[in-house]
Motif scaffolding. Structure first.
Motif, mmCIF file in Angstrom:
data_model
loop_
_atom_site.group_PDB
_atom_site.id
_atom_site.type_symbol
_atom_site.label_atom_id
_atom_site.label_comp_id
_atom_site.label_asym_id
_atom_site.label_seq_id
_atom_site.Cartn_x
_atom_site.Cartn_y
_atom_site.Cartn_z
ATOM 1 N N LEU A 158 13.829 72.517 50.812
ATOM 2 C CA LEU A 158 13.356 73.540 51.743
ATOM 3 C C LEU A 158 11.933 73.293 52.225
ATOM 4 O O LEU A 158 11.424 74.044 53.058
ATOM 5 N N VAL A 159 11.285 72.264 51.700
ATOM 6 C CA VAL A 159 9.915 71.952 52.093
ATOM 7 C C VAL A 159 9.949 70.931 53.221
ATOM 8 O O VAL A 159 10.455 69.821 53.044
ATOM 9 N N GLN A 160 9.415 71.307 54.380
ATOM 10 C CA GLN A 160 9.499 70.451 55.562
ATOM 11 C C GLN A 160 8.153 69.870 55.985
ATOM 12 O O GLN A 160 8.083 68.737 56.437
ATOM 13 N N ASN A 161 7.084 70.667 55.873
ATOM 14 C CA ASN A 161 5.776 70.204 56.348
ATOM 15 C C ASN A 161 4.670 70.983 55.664
ATOM 16 O O ASN A 161 4.926 71.893 54.874
ATOM 17 N N ARG A 188 0.704 65.274 51.369
ATOM 18 C CA ARG A 188 1.333 65.827 52.562
ATOM 19 C C ARG A 188 2.769 66.233 52.246
ATOM 20 O O ARG A 188 3.541 65.479 51.670
ATOM 21 N N LEU A 189 3.125 67.453 52.641
ATOM 22 C CA LEU A 189 4.472 67.946 52.368
ATOM 23 C C LEU A 189 5.436 67.466 53.448
ATOM 24 O O LEU A 189 5.133 67.516 54.633
ATOM 25 N N GLN A 222 -0.735 84.076 62.295
ATOM 26 C CA GLN A 222 -1.423 83.691 63.529
ATOM 27 C C GLN A 222 -2.213 84.856 64.093
ATOM 28 O O GLN A 222 -3.352 84.693 64.554
ATOM 29 N N ASP A 223 -1.612 86.036 64.049
ATOM 30 C CA ASP A 223 -2.289 87.228 64.544
ATOM 31 C C ASP A 223 -3.544 87.501 63.725
ATOM 32 O O ASP A 223 -4.608 87.822 64.264
ATOM 33 N N VAL A 226 -1.343 77.247 59.282
ATOM 34 C CA VAL A 226 -0.582 78.237 60.053
ATOM 35 C C VAL A 226 0.054 77.566 61.271
ATOM 36 O O VAL A 226 1.231 77.787 61.576
ATOM 37 N N ASP A 227 -0.702 76.729 61.951
ATOM 38 C CA ASP A 227 -0.158 76.033 63.130
ATOM 39 C C ASP A 227 1.032 75.156 62.774
ATOM 40 O O ASP A 227 1.948 74.972 63.584
ATOM 41 N N GLN A 228 1.045 74.606 61.550
ATOM 42 C CA GLN A 228 2.120 73.713 61.134
ATOM 43 C C GLN A 228 3.374 74.450 60.675
ATOM 44 O O GLN A 228 4.419 73.826 60.492
#
Length: 419
Positions: free
Chosen positions: A378-381, A362-363, A56-57, A43-45
């Motif tokens: 469209l995949v960044q991380n 790792r993406l 996050q919520d 979620v942080d990434q």
């Protein structure tokens, strides 16, 4: 929606959303899950946006997560545990996988065991470090202390008996095919996985019957995959494909397993049709694994030309289709969207399961992974794993997702209360 999928979807809704019980789940719809830190890291990434805010919520406010059938343990929890071992299966269940997979093949004495491939013992077990290596279909050749055929070694479950199979130890699936020693060949685990939970007596191999009993103990559903044999069938002249398919069902019946908690799978269409015809209680939830990877899933003509077609699958009594993730996805206007293939499957009334989240390394943008090939740009991380799961769940409408680390899919299903 077909009766089977109403039950399966109800299971997902119950475990992910509310306090309820449903037939066949053993009254354990509120079974707690232990997620660990990885879902929160993902979620942080994530890139900034409404989905990240929502997750996050959830991460901040929710302190109890429950098992869900949306989360399917792929070979157990293979990201960090040796696949198809007792330890891997137990880890998947702890992380909230409501369904766990045993890929099923057979040994020399025709006993069913859990292996992803009939001929993978050289990469998934310690067989090469044991005297049983001499029984391999293509055993290692060591000349003057040097391994000379690393690229060709092949060890199959059908090379050894069940008792011999059970003497082995599971390890992380890996091999160095350029190695010049057995030790070097076996020491090849990818850097995004770990050997922390391998070796030292860990990695307990299991027969299918033993796995069934374990899954009953853990209170999880079962999705055994009948692996396509790597030996000629009929095996030894009289063990037919149909006998293999029937043996799987017979072991489930002997164990008293409720068919409503079983999703048998196969890439071979004849297996699916056999179960529908001969074992309808299990055939109703049979999962056809779609291996037609070369199809342009975003071309309407290519999708319409598939044989069997979506309409033929439905007409034959198939209820669930399971392609890999990329076959269900496309891109439009810089966004991940359902593929033409996915839309055609839903239009034909088929329910969808997909595979495999958390199987990749790792993406990063343009990394060319199999499971993201239709949306590579469209995949960044790493956080985009959750974005992909969201499209699969909310837009494609899958009812379950295989994962090598079920905590991720369990977290998502618990946070997204529309499931």
């Amino acid at each position: 929606m077909k009766r089977k999928m109403i039950r399966a979807l109800a299971a997902v809704v119950c475990t992910a959303v509310a306090n309820c019980s449903f037939a066949g789940h053993g009254g354990n719809a509120e079974k707690s899950a232990q997620l660990g830190p990885r879902p929160y890291y993902l979620v942080d990434q994530m890139s900034a946006g409404p989905l990240k805010d929502e997750l996050q919520d959830c991460a901040q406010k929710k302190n109890r997560f429950q098992s869900t059938d949306f989360s399917i343990g792929h070979r157990g929890a293979g990201l960090m545990f040796p696949e198809h071992t007792e330890e891997s299966y137990r880890a998947a269940a702890k992380m909230g996988a409501g369904i766990v997979e045993c890929d099923v093949t057979f040994t020399k004495d025709r006993e069913l065991v859990c292996r992803h491939d009939q001929c993978d013992l050289h990469t998934t077990t310690n067989i090469l470090a044991t005297p049983l290596a001499s029984k391999c279909s293509v055993p290692p050749q060591v000349v003057d202390g040097v391994l000379t055929n690393a690229a060709d070694i092949q060890c199959c479950a059908s090379d050894i008996t069940l008792a011999e199979f059970k003497s082995l130890e599971g390890k992380m699936d890996a091999a160095n095919r350029n190695a010049t020693s057995i030790a070097e060949y076996m020491d090849a685990t990818p850097d995004f996985r770990t050997d922390l939970y391998s070796g030292g007596g860990r990695g307990t191999l299991m027969s299918h019957a033993e796995a069934v009993e374990l899954f009953k103990e853990l209170g999880v559903g079962m999705t055994p995959e009948l692996k396509t044999p790597r030996v000629a069938m009929p095996y030894e002249g009289d063990y037919t494909q149909e006998a293999f398919a029937q043996q799987l069902v017979d072991e489930l019946v002997a164990a008293g397993v409720d068919p409503r908690r079983v999703w048998p799978q196969s890439f071979l269409y004849q297996d699916i049709l056999y179960w529908i015809s001969e074992d309808p209680a299990f055939g109703e939830q049979a999962v056809f694994l779609d291996g037609r990877y070369s199809t342009d899933v975003n071309d309407a003509g290519a999708v319409a030309a598939l044989v069997p077609s979506m309409e033929q699958l439905a007409a034959d009594g198939v209820n669930i289709l399971a392609p890999p993730m990329q076959m269900l996805l496309g891109s439009q206007g810089g966004q991940i969207v359902p593929s033409v293939y996915a839309q055609a499957a839903k239009a034909a009334g088929l329910d969808l399961i997909s595979w495999t989240a958390e199987r990749s390394g790792r993406l990063e943008n343009g990394f060319g992974d199999f499971y993201y090939s239709t949306i590579d740009d469209l995949v960044q991380n790493d956080g985009d794993i959750l974005s992909v799961v969201d499209v699969l769940a909310q837009q494609v409408g899958i009812i379950g997702l295989f994962s090598d680390w079920p905590a991720t899919t369990t977290f998502y299903a618990n946070c997204k209360r529309t499931l």
